[in-house]
Design a protein around this motif. Structure first.
Motif, PDB file in Angstrom:
ATOM      1  N   ALA A 171       0.825  -1.202   0.000  1.00 35.51           N
ATOM      2  CA  ALA A 171       0.000   0.000   0.000  1.00 35.51           C
ATOM      3  C   ALA A 171       0.863   1.258   0.000  1.00 35.51           C
ATOM      4  O   ALA A 171       0.572   2.231  -0.704  1.00 35.51           O
ATOM      5  CB  ALA A 171      -0.937   0.001   1.208  1.00 35.51           C
ATOM      6  N   ALA A 172       1.933   1.248   0.784  1.00 34.27           N
ATOM      7  CA  ALA A 172       2.811   2.418   0.836  1.00 34.27           C
ATOM      8  C   ALA A 172       3.532   2.636  -0.490  1.00 34.27           C
ATOM      9  O   ALA A 172       3.741   3.774  -0.920  1.00 34.27           O
ATOM     10  CB  ALA A 172       3.821   2.261   1.969  1.00 34.27           C
ATOM     11  N   ALA A 173       3.914   1.558  -1.169  1.00 34.76           N
ATOM     12  CA  ALA A 173       4.582   1.689  -2.470  1.00 34.76           C
ATOM     13  C   ALA A 173       3.643   2.293  -3.508  1.00 34.76           C
ATOM     14  O   ALA A 173       4.032   3.182  -4.273  1.00 34.76           O
ATOM     15  CB  ALA A 173       5.091   0.329  -2.936  1.00 34.76           C
ATOM     16  N   ASP A 174       2.397   1.814  -3.541  1.00 31.32           N
ATOM     17  CA  ASP A 174       1.430   2.381  -4.484  1.00 31.32           C
ATOM     18  C   ASP A 174       1.164   3.848  -4.171  1.00 31.32           C
ATOM     19  O   ASP A 174       1.059   4.692  -5.071  1.00 31.32           O
ATOM     20  CB  ASP A 174       0.120   1.594  -4.439  1.00 31.32           C
ATOM     21  N   GLY A 175       1.031   4.177  -2.882  1.00 28.19           N
ATOM     22  CA  GLY A 175       0.788   5.563  -2.507  1.00 28.19           C
ATOM     23  C   GLY A 175       1.948   6.468  -2.859  1.00 28.19           C
ATOM     24  O   GLY A 175       1.755   7.601  -3.328  1.00 28.19           O
ATOM     25  N   THR A 176       3.177   5.997  -2.666  1.00 26.31           N
ATOM     26  CA  THR A 176       4.358   6.788  -3.031  1.00 26.31           C
ATOM     27  C   THR A 176       4.380   7.057  -4.533  1.00 26.31           C
ATOM     28  O   THR A 176       4.653   8.171  -4.975  1.00 26.31           O
ATOM     29  CB  THR A 176       5.634   6.051  -2.605  1.00 26.31           C
ATOM     30  N   VAL A 186       9.013   0.163  -1.358  1.00 27.77           N
ATOM     31  CA  VAL A 186       8.962   0.379   0.091  1.00 27.77           C
ATOM     32  C   VAL A 186       9.508  -0.869   0.777  1.00 27.77           C
ATOM     33  O   VAL A 186       9.206  -2.000   0.367  1.00 27.77           O
ATOM     34  CB  VAL A 186       7.526   0.676   0.564  1.00 27.77           C
ATOM     35  N   PHE A 187      10.301  -0.661   1.829  1.00 29.59           N
ATOM     36  CA  PHE A 187      10.915  -1.763   2.555  1.00 29.59           C
ATOM     37  C   PHE A 187      10.693  -1.581   4.052  1.00 29.59           C
ATOM     38  O   PHE A 187      10.811  -0.478   4.574  1.00 29.59           O
ATOM     39  CB  PHE A 187      12.423  -1.830   2.280  1.00 29.59           C
ATOM     40  N   VAL A 188      10.379  -2.697   4.712  1.00 31.49           N
ATOM     41  CA  VAL A 188      10.290  -2.728   6.174  1.00 31.49           C
ATOM     42  C   VAL A 188      11.157  -3.886   6.638  1.00 31.49           C
ATOM     43  O   VAL A 188      10.963  -5.027   6.218  1.00 31.49           O
ATOM     44  CB  VAL A 188       8.843  -2.918   6.666  1.00 31.49           C
ATOM     45  N   LEU A 189      12.126  -3.577   7.481  1.00 34.34           N
ATOM     46  CA  LEU A 189      13.032  -4.614   7.985  1.00 34.34           C
ATOM     47  C   LEU A 189      12.492  -5.093   9.322  1.00 34.34           C
ATOM     48  O   LEU A 189      12.599  -4.402  10.339  1.00 34.34           O
ATOM     49  CB  LEU A 189      14.449  -4.053   8.134  1.00 34.34           C
ATOM     50  N   ALA A 266      12.835  -1.244  14.054  1.00 30.26           N
ATOM     51  CA  ALA A 266      12.527  -1.627  12.667  1.00 30.26           C
ATOM     52  C   ALA A 266      12.698  -0.443  11.721  1.00 30.26           C
ATOM     53  O   ALA A 266      11.972   0.542  11.825  1.00 30.26           O
ATOM     54  CB  ALA A 266      11.099  -2.168  12.578  1.00 30.26           C
ATOM     55  N   PRO A 267      13.642  -0.520  10.792  1.00 33.62           N
ATOM     56  CA  PRO A 267      13.772   0.529   9.794  1.00 33.62           C
ATOM     57  C   PRO A 267      12.674   0.432   8.721  1.00 33.62           C
ATOM     58  O   PRO A 267      12.287  -0.663   8.309  1.00 33.62           O
ATOM     59  CB  PRO A 267      15.145   0.268   9.169  1.00 33.62           C
ATOM     60  N   VAL A 268      12.188   1.591   8.300  1.00 34.42           N
ATOM     61  CA  VAL A 268      11.215   1.687   7.222  1.00 34.42           C
ATOM     62  C   VAL A 268      11.816   2.602   6.156  1.00 34.42           C
ATOM     63  O   VAL A 268      12.368   3.658   6.480  1.00 34.42           O
ATOM     64  CB  VAL A 268       9.873   2.253   7.724  1.00 34.42           C
ATOM     65  N   CYS A 269      11.698   2.205   4.903  1.00 34.32           N
ATOM     66  CA  CYS A 269      12.317   2.957   3.807  1.00 34.32           C
ATOM     67  C   CYS A 269      11.332   3.113   2.658  1.00 34.32           C
ATOM     68  O   CYS A 269      10.770   2.132   2.175  1.00 34.32           O
ATOM     69  CB  CYS A 269      13.586   2.228   3.322  1.00 34.32           C
ATOM     70  N   LEU A 270      11.118   4.354   2.231  1.00 31.17           N
ATOM     71  CA  LEU A 270      10.390   4.653   1.003  1.00 31.17           C
ATOM     72  C   LEU A 270      11.407   5.100  -0.028  1.00 31.17           C
ATOM     73  O   LEU A 270      12.185   6.029   0.233  1.00 31.17           O
ATOM     74  CB  LEU A 270       9.347   5.756   1.226  1.00 31.17           C
ATOM     75  N   ALA A 271      11.436   4.429  -1.177  1.00 28.49           N
ATOM     76  CA  ALA A 271      12.472   4.672  -2.183  1.00 28.49           C
ATOM     77  C   ALA A 271      11.851   5.020  -3.525  1.00 28.49           C
ATOM     78  O   ALA A 271      10.850   4.426  -3.930  1.00 28.49           O
ATOM     79  CB  ALA A 271      13.373   3.439  -2.331  1.00 28.49           C
ATOM     80  N   ALA A 272      12.465   5.991  -4.211  1.00 27.18           N
ATOM     81  CA  ALA A 272      12.010   6.398  -5.541  1.00 27.18           C
ATOM     82  C   ALA A 272      13.232   6.803  -6.359  1.00 27.18           C
ATOM     83  O   ALA A 272      14.256   7.210  -5.794  1.00 27.18           O
ATOM     84  CB  ALA A 272      11.031   7.564  -5.455  1.00 27.18           C
ATOM     85  N   PRO A 273      13.163   6.674  -7.688  1.00 27.58           N
ATOM     86  CA  PRO A 273      14.288   7.140  -8.501  1.00 27.58           C
ATOM     87  C   PRO A 273      14.482   8.644  -8.323  1.00 27.58           C
ATOM     88  O   PRO A 273      13.512   9.413  -8.340  1.00 27.58           O
ATOM     89  CB  PRO A 273      13.876   6.779  -9.931  1.00 27.58           C
ATOM     90  N   THR A 274      15.716   9.066  -8.135  1.00 27.69           N
ATOM     91  CA  THR A 274      16.001  10.474  -7.862  1.00 27.69           C
ATOM     92  C   THR A 274      15.459  11.381  -8.958  1.00 27.69           C
ATOM     93  O   THR A 274      14.874  12.440  -8.689  1.00 27.69           O
ATOM     94  CB  THR A 274      17.519  10.671  -7.717  1.00 27.69           C
ATOM     95  N   ARG A 275      15.613  10.960 -10.208  1.00 28.50           N
ATOM     96  CA  ARG A 275      15.148  11.790 -11.323  1.00 28.50           C
ATOM     97  C   ARG A 275      13.640  11.969 -11.282  1.00 28.50           C
ATOM     98  O   ARG A 275      13.120  13.058 -11.487  1.00 28.50           O
ATOM     99  CB  ARG A 275      15.572  11.163 -12.650  1.00 28.50           C
TER     100      ARG A 275
END
Length: 540
Positions: A171-176, A186-189, A266-275
């Protein structure tokens, strides 16, 4: 803008049927750095705009004469504003004839941003065009910001409703991706460094990153969030960020929004291409940071529940005897199955028990109502109490009464179901007490199967339990006891599901293992509740 703060590089559509006026306006605007497109009539203007709309390069502003030969400038403005994809085009009306207040009012009523009385000074023309473009851009930016905030709110609601860490990551990946208009991951460790990954839906599922890529990301998350507080925005260059998370096989610099849960575990990471994030505008990073915080907050209860689930499953696995550890029961074969719920957030209290007594073998299957660590704990207490009680008492109805009182005293807010069957292997005499549970199913070698007619109140409600129902098993009969997790489905009456179970059991191959395997194959996929099964048969 130029060094004086003037907007340049904009495209101005000039609509005027007088050639000299078009030329004069074009000259003024061109000297100011604008690109100018000239047309003479309203229909030419609509055609020009339609063509540009298909190509995706609408003009930035339209300068429209009020008096056109085929329609008034007011009518042209109204038609433009009525089209959703053209409604944002700013319009400046102009007129070289005498202007009355009603003309200015009508221009504004039809949606124009300004009205110029001609002839006008070049500075006034340039200022009117700049003001109209600036206002339109601010309005578009404001509308875009509202849309993004709305999407942010919708995404936060969705991730807060997630029932597992995997659902949350998806859900977080789609929202981002919706927020920034670019693929996202999106990653959750989680516990024991288990990495939950969500990819936005615009990312094709072919050529997914391999296990090595996930290990690399997990290592990055651990290093980058060590000792971190709050949200951290950082860029990981393409050589260090594994290829393929945003597009199959393609390397990108990755812009990360990193945050840890409040307990720092727990680390949470939202990732997107910089460009892609850069194209989304300067406010996109702020929204990404807010979404990262919301994702971490939503992850906390799921991580806690994951710990509870692990403890509960450990309890269940520790206290439910494995098939090869079942007690030896002379004259009887017994097969058991236990399948945890498919959903990570479900912790059940299902159990089975097979015990030797002075009057034969006691078989039990039960379920503590609810899905929590407490349910699993109470399940263990019921099994231990049953083992203790049956040392001196084997009557199933008496055992049900004692278990009922135990719950009332020690767990007054908990209820449970249980079915108890006492079997004499030598004679086949079977006495059954049922406390709110699915009754046992007896499958005969004649090709028929029937539920035993036995019922009684739930454990924990304090109602009297009826005497046990008595019947006799033949050596060819198979007795099956299950929890409702095997067959219960939302929206389907339990009696209908029980009939489906009866039909499937009737059609199974001979043998206890074949019976259990057939039923799990028919009903046991992606269940929302635990499944406990016990099947027994007298030996010839």
């Amino acid at each position: 803008m130029d060094v004086n703060g003037k907007q340049t590089g904009t495209t101005v559509l000039v609509v005027d049927d007088v050639a000299d006026s078009r030329y004069a306006l074009a000259a003024v605007l061109s000297r100011a750095g604008h690109r100018v497109v000239q047309v003479a009539t309203g229909h030419e203007a609509l055609t020009e705009i339609d063509t540009r709309l298909r190509k995706g390069n609408l003009p930035d502003v339209a300068l429209i004469d009020v008096n056109l030969p085929d329609m008034s400038g007011f009518e042209l403005c109204r038609r433009l504003k009525e089209r959703p994809r053209m409604a944002g085009l700013p319009v400046v009306h102009c007129s070289a004839v005498a202007v009355i207040p009603g003309d200015r009012c009508q221009a504004l009523d039809e949606g124009a941003e300004a009205f110029l009385a001609m002839p006008a000074e070049p500075e006034a023309i340039e200022a009117a065009v700049r003001a109209a473009v600036r206002a339109a851009r601010l309005r578009a930016d404001g509308q875009a910001q509202v849309r993004r905030l709305t999407m942010l709110s919708e995404t936060i609601v969705t991730i807060q409703a997630a029932r597992s860490l995997q659902e949350l990551a998806d859900a977080a990946a789609d929202g981002t991706a919706r927020l920034i208009g670019s693929p996202a991951a999106v990653f959750v460790l989680g516990q024991d460094d288990e990495l939950y990954r969500g990819l936005s839906r615009d990312r094709t599922l072919i050529a997914l990153p391999d296990e090595s890529a996930h290990r690399t990301v997990a290592g990055l998350l651990r290093r980058l969030t060590r000792g971190q507080a709050g949200v951290q925005l950082t860029t990981v260059p393409a050589p260090l960020w594994p290829a393929g998370f945003f597009r199959p096989g393609v390397q990108h610099d990755a812009r990360l929004a990193l945050v840890v849960t409040q307990d720092g575990r727990a680390p949470v990471c939202l990732a997107a291409p910089t460009r892609g994030l850069r194209r989304a505008g300067p406010e996109a990073e702020a929204l990404l940071a807010r979404l990262a915080q919301a994702t971490a907050l939503a992850a906390e209860p799921l991580l806690m529940y994951q710990v509870e689930r692990h403890v509960a499953l450990t309890l269940q696995h520790s206290f439910l005897p494995l098939p090869h550890r079942l007690p030896e029961l002379p004259g009887m074969d017994v097969v058991v199955r236990y399948v945890p719920a498919s959903r990570e957030t479900e912790i059940g209290g299902d159990f089975y028990a097979v015990l030797r007594t002075g009057d034969g073998a006691l078989a039990a299957v039960g379920d503590v109502v609810g899905h929590s660590l407490e349910a699993a704990t109470v399940m263990v207490e019921i099994r231990h109490a049953l083992r203790a009680y049956c040392i001196e008492e084997s009557d199933p109805a008496v055992l049900a009464e004692r278990l009922d009182r135990m719950l009332q005293v020690y767990h007054p807010d908990v209820t449970a179901t249980v079915c108890l069957a006492l079997i004499d292997p030598g004679t086949g005499r079977t006495r059954i007490a049922n406390a709110g549970h699915i009754p046992p199913l007896i499958i005969r070698d004649t090709g028929s199967a029937d539920y035993t007619k036995v019922n009684g109140p739930l454990l924990g409600v304090g109602l009297p339990h009826p005497p046990p129902t008595e019947l006799f098993l033949e050596p060819s009969d198979r007795l099956l006891m299950v929890t409702d997790g095997l067959i219960e489905n939302r929206g389907i009456d339990l009696e209908v599901s029980m009939e489906h179970l009866r039909a499937a059991a009737t059609g199974s191959l001979p043998g206890l293992d074949a019976l259990c395997d057939t039923l799990l194959a028919c009903f046991g996929h992606e269940r929302e509740d635990d499944i406990a099964m016990l099947a027994l048969q007298l030996k010839n």
